[in-house]
Design an enzyme around this catalytic site. Structure first.
Site, short mmCIF file in Angstrom:
data_model
loop_
_atom_site.label_atom_id
_atom_site.label_comp_id
_atom_site.label_asym_id
_atom_site.label_seq_id
_atom_site.Cartn_x
_atom_site.Cartn_y
_atom_site.Cartn_z
N ASN A 128 0.85 -1.19 0.00
CA ASN A 128 0.00 0.00 0.00
C ASN A 128 0.88 1.24 0.00
O ASN A 128 2.10 1.14 0.05
CB ASN A 128 -0.98 -0.03 1.18
CG ASN A 128 -0.27 0.02 2.51
OD1 ASN A 128 0.37 1.02 2.84
ND2 ASN A 128 -0.34 -1.08 3.27
N ASP A 163 -5.10 -5.71 5.15
CA ASP A 163 -6.25 -6.43 5.73
C ASP A 163 -6.41 -7.82 5.11
O ASP A 163 -7.06 -8.68 5.68
CB ASP A 163 -7.53 -5.62 5.51
CG ASP A 163 -7.51 -4.33 6.31
OD1 ASP A 163 -7.03 -4.37 7.46
OD2 ASP A 163 -7.96 -3.29 5.79
N ILE A 181 -4.13 -6.64 14.41
CA ILE A 181 -3.13 -6.52 15.48
C ILE A 181 -3.60 -5.54 16.55
O ILE A 181 -3.48 -5.79 17.75
CB ILE A 181 -1.77 -6.06 14.92
CG1 ILE A 181 -1.37 -6.93 13.73
CG2 ILE A 181 -0.69 -6.11 15.99
CD1 ILE A 181 -0.21 -6.38 12.92
N PHE A 234 -4.63 4.41 14.53
CA PHE A 234 -4.78 5.38 13.45
C PHE A 234 -5.86 4.87 12.52
O PHE A 234 -6.10 3.66 12.44
CB PHE A 234 -3.46 5.54 12.67
CG PHE A 234 -2.57 6.62 13.25
CD1 PHE A 234 -1.94 6.43 14.47
CD2 PHE A 234 -2.36 7.81 12.56
CE1 PHE A 234 -1.13 7.42 15.01
CE2 PHE A 234 -1.55 8.80 13.08
CZ PHE A 234 -0.92 8.60 14.31
N LYS A 242 -12.45 -1.63 17.85
CA LYS A 242 -11.11 -2.09 18.26
C LYS A 242 -10.89 -1.93 19.76
O LYS A 242 -10.13 -2.66 20.35
CB LYS A 242 -10.04 -1.31 17.50
CG LYS A 242 -10.27 -1.35 15.99
CD LYS A 242 -9.00 -1.51 15.23
CE LYS A 242 -9.29 -1.55 13.74
NZ LYS A 242 -8.23 -2.15 12.98
#
Ligand code: CTP
Length: 401
Positions: free
Chosen positions: A206, A275, A307, A323, A341
């Protein structure tokens, strides 16, 4: 923050690099004054240093004219940081024994500012037990060192002894000037974009450059934390005072993060983690000739482990910051992500803007908090975002203690 940096120059060939160092320190907004030994003047003229620092240079300890301008004790008191570059073997010996027979060593004894040394000498002089002893004695007393580097030496030898480059010394000066507000904390940072293997030569990647995560690691080190940076491939230099662990894939990043997690009191996950990854990467290169003429290729992808979510579930009292790179509905998407998360703070940024998106030096972020509050920050250099982030993290740590 602008500071007053006193640069002590001693007599080694590397002194020719000091004008560049002075220029870099000035460009970073600091006030700079120089003091030299008599031997230093054989390698760099006081006029060059005076012109670049914008201040008179002091070299003679007992000169009535020079003492009349600014006396050596006033200089020692003026400094926020005393940086000696280059530090010769002779100077190291003087400093370690507390001698004060020239301008540079006298100021070192008189100042209460932190001491940063950039040694430069022949490889055998650096390795000599007398020098080793001097270095460890100075370290024990709290002096910091930058370099020396391994390389070709002016004396013709190869090895450890080259003075660090001016940019590295300037970075170390920033570190030595740091606030120490995170002293005792252990900060784990992830950065960069992971690469997921497709075959022997290809990967899925990416556009993340790692700049944000590297700025976060540099800021944590500047504030005195122990910092480990788990980095996906990046061309960026490791920030001063940071331990870097290189990884490639999401799986490797997860393993490294879980290994380092036990000691971490603060975790900042700035990495762009893939992902999805190819579920069966090929060991060899995929060849067109192995496919029917003109046929396309489909890759079967599987999910990678999350993670950040795992870190949030892990045992232990720590602050976890995530982030979120979003291209639309930034705040709403970030709020959903934060809830999913379970981190303490989510830093969301809109990657659709070229000025603040991938590989940019600036960023515009929104801090999203678990209670639903949202703080929109202006466009800032990534180092400024990192500073804002740690201002918030420090408050969270204080509230919990
Ligand atoms: N992250 C992670 N592990 C993953 C994916 C993401 O730890 N497998 C972390 C990132 O380091 C970042 C945060 O989760 O701190 C959000 O990453 P982002 O890619 O924006 O979110 P995703 O969870 O991947 O959600 P989506 O891509 O669907 O927006």
């Amino acid at each position: 923050m602008p500071a007053r940096i006193l640069v002590g120059v001693t007599g080694g060939i590397a002194a020719y690099k000091v004008p560049e160092l002075v220029r870099l320190l000035r460009r970073a907004g600091h006030s700079v004054r120089c003091v030299t030994t008599a031997a230093a003047e054989a390698f760099v003229t006081p006029l060059v240093l005076q012109t670049l620092s914008g201040e008179p240079v002091r070299s003679r300890l007992l000169d009535p004219g020079e003492e009349g301008q600014i006396d050596h004790i006033a200089l020692a008191d003026w400094a926020d940081l005393y940086l000696v570059a280059p530090t010769t073997a002779n100077c190291l010996a003087k400093l370690s024994h507390g001698l004060a027979d020239d301008m540079v060593s006298t100021v070192a004894l008189a100042t209460r500012a932190p001491l940063l040394l950039a040694p430069a000498m022949n490889v055998n002089m650096w390795a000599h037990p007398a020098t080793r002893e001097n270095v460890s004695r100075l370290r024990e007393r709290g002096a910091s060192f930058v370099g020396p580097e391994v390389g070709e030496l002016a004396c013709g030898w190869e090895g450890e002894g080259r003075m660090s480059e001016p940019a590295a010394i300037a970075a170390a000066a920033e570190l030595a000037l740091g606030t120490r507000s995170l002293a005792g904390e252990c900060v784990l940072v992830t950065a960069g974009g992971t690469r997921e293997r497709v075959d022997a030569v290809r990967f899925l990647g990416n556009r993340s450059s790692g700049k944000m995560g590297y700025a976060v690691a540099a800021e944590a080190a500047r504030r005195g934390a122990d910092v480990v940076l788990v980095s996906a491939p990046s061309h960026l230099a490791t920030p001063a005072g940071v331990r870097r662990v290189d990884v490639e894939s999401a799986a490797e990043m997860r393993a490294a993060v879980l290994r380092e997690l036990r000691d971490a009191s603060i975790v900042v996950k700035a990495a762009a983690v893939a992902d999805f990854r190819p579920s069966a990467p090929a060991q060899r290169k995929l060849k067109k000739e192995d496919l029917p003429e003109g046929a396309g290729l489909s890759l079967d992808l599987e999910r990678t482990p999350d993670i950040l979510a795992e870190v949030c579930r892990a045992e232990g009292e720590r602050v976890v910051v995530g982030f979120a790179a979003e291209s639309h509905d930034v705040v709403e998407a970030a709020q959903r992500k934060l809830a999913r998360k379970g981190c303490d703070l989510l830093v969301a940024n809109d990657i659709s803007s070229p000025a603040t998106g991938f590989d940019a030096d600036e960023n515009q972020v929104v801090f999203v908090w678990p209670g639903g509050q949202v703080e929109e920050l202006p466009v800032l250099p990534k180092s400024g975002v990192a500073a804002q982030l740690f201002d918030r993290v420090e408050k969270l740590r204080e509230a919990r203690h």
